[in-house]
Design an enzyme around this catalytic site. Sequence first.
Site, mmCIF file in Angstrom:
data_model
loop_
_atom_site.group_PDB
_atom_site.id
_atom_site.type_symbol
_atom_site.label_atom_id
_atom_site.label_comp_id
_atom_site.label_asym_id
_atom_site.label_seq_id
_atom_site.Cartn_x
_atom_site.Cartn_y
_atom_site.Cartn_z
ATOM 1 N N LEU A 130 -61.793 65.524 4.424
ATOM 2 C CA LEU A 130 -60.412 65.203 4.750
ATOM 3 C C LEU A 130 -59.634 66.508 4.722
ATOM 4 C CD1 LEU A 130 -59.668 62.016 2.585
ATOM 5 C CD2 LEU A 130 -60.142 62.092 5.031
ATOM 6 N N ASP A 131 -58.666 66.652 5.612
ATOM 7 C CA ASP A 131 -57.819 67.838 5.576
ATOM 8 C C ASP A 131 -57.084 67.905 4.238
ATOM 9 O OD1 ASP A 131 -58.547 68.322 8.191
ATOM 10 O OD2 ASP A 131 -56.769 67.336 9.032
ATOM 11 N N LYS A 132 -56.667 69.098 3.879
ATOM 12 C CA LYS A 132 -55.967 69.313 2.603
ATOM 13 C C LYS A 132 -54.826 68.322 2.416
ATOM 14 C CE LYS A 132 -52.978 72.663 0.260
ATOM 15 N NZ LYS A 132 -52.352 74.003 0.319
ATOM 16 N N ARG A 151 -55.257 63.862 14.357
ATOM 17 C CA ARG A 151 -54.044 64.637 14.617
ATOM 18 C C ARG A 151 -54.021 65.156 16.052
ATOM 19 N NH1 ARG A 151 -54.391 68.866 9.850
ATOM 20 N NH2 ARG A 151 -52.326 69.501 10.628
#
Length: 313
Positions: free
Chosen positions: A136-138, A235
Amino acid sequence: MQRQTHEAVVPEALAGERLDRALAALFPDYSRSRLQQWIRAGRVAVGGAARRPRDPVRAGEAVTLEAEPATETPLLPEPIPLRIVHEDDALLVVDKPAGLVVHPGAGNPGGTLVNGLLHYDPALAALPRAGIVHRLDKDTSGLLVVARTYAAHAHLVAELQERRVGRTYQAVVVGRPTAGGRVEAPIARHPRERKRMAVVSGGRPAATRYRVAERFAAHTLLDVALETGRTHQIRVHMAHVGLPLLGDPVYGRRPVFPKGASEALREALGGFRRQALHARRLSLRHPDGGAEAAWEAPAPEDLAALLEALRGG
């Protein structure tokens, strides 16, 4: 330093992929650049023969890799609080908070989910990437599965490649789509801005499904499901169809305030400084026995407060 020999068989999901990309999926504990170096050095054999990085692979081909581990600073356990949703002998399911980096890297040598996992279960140090098989992205919150054994790791990697792991997200987007839909558009590194991803002809295949969960004056809450797992996929895809994620600092836009918005709503929209994205549901076939299993994580406080403000107008 002693070389390590790894063996694998190309699954159907990777048929036709470039050799270097296939190796990156089969051996995720090594970077693609290192794998390319080893291919050129003759340390990779496919069906007993050397190949070039760009050569395609076929399902069922046997791959052998002679890897020479680099001298790296060892990952240190750190007492980072973790939200453990599920735990058994084969796997952990973690609810990652926004702001927590998953893997150590440039600029983030410590304080990551990996460091916290090694403190929680030191045996994970023996597994590639401490058992983490997807990211998962930060600044994306939500559910991640972590393998605790080599068998579980191999099972989960194969399930991801065969697209049998269900991952559903909550996303607040700018705009009001008339209905749900499916985005199928290839993703690759942006040709000029190397820290961004983009829809690029010739990129890796990527598909995302979404449906409307709740409508607001100028925004929409979507349920988004991944069919593939490319970097920044949701995104990039949502921005591509004109529905950028609220708060996304890379692919989004300035805050949009609906006509007649209250002061509370304006503050909530202007103050939300991360992509409004939460991995809320994870489903998979359990490594031990193959039974279907699923977990859910409620929206974190910041996203729940944003949704409350949107509902209040």
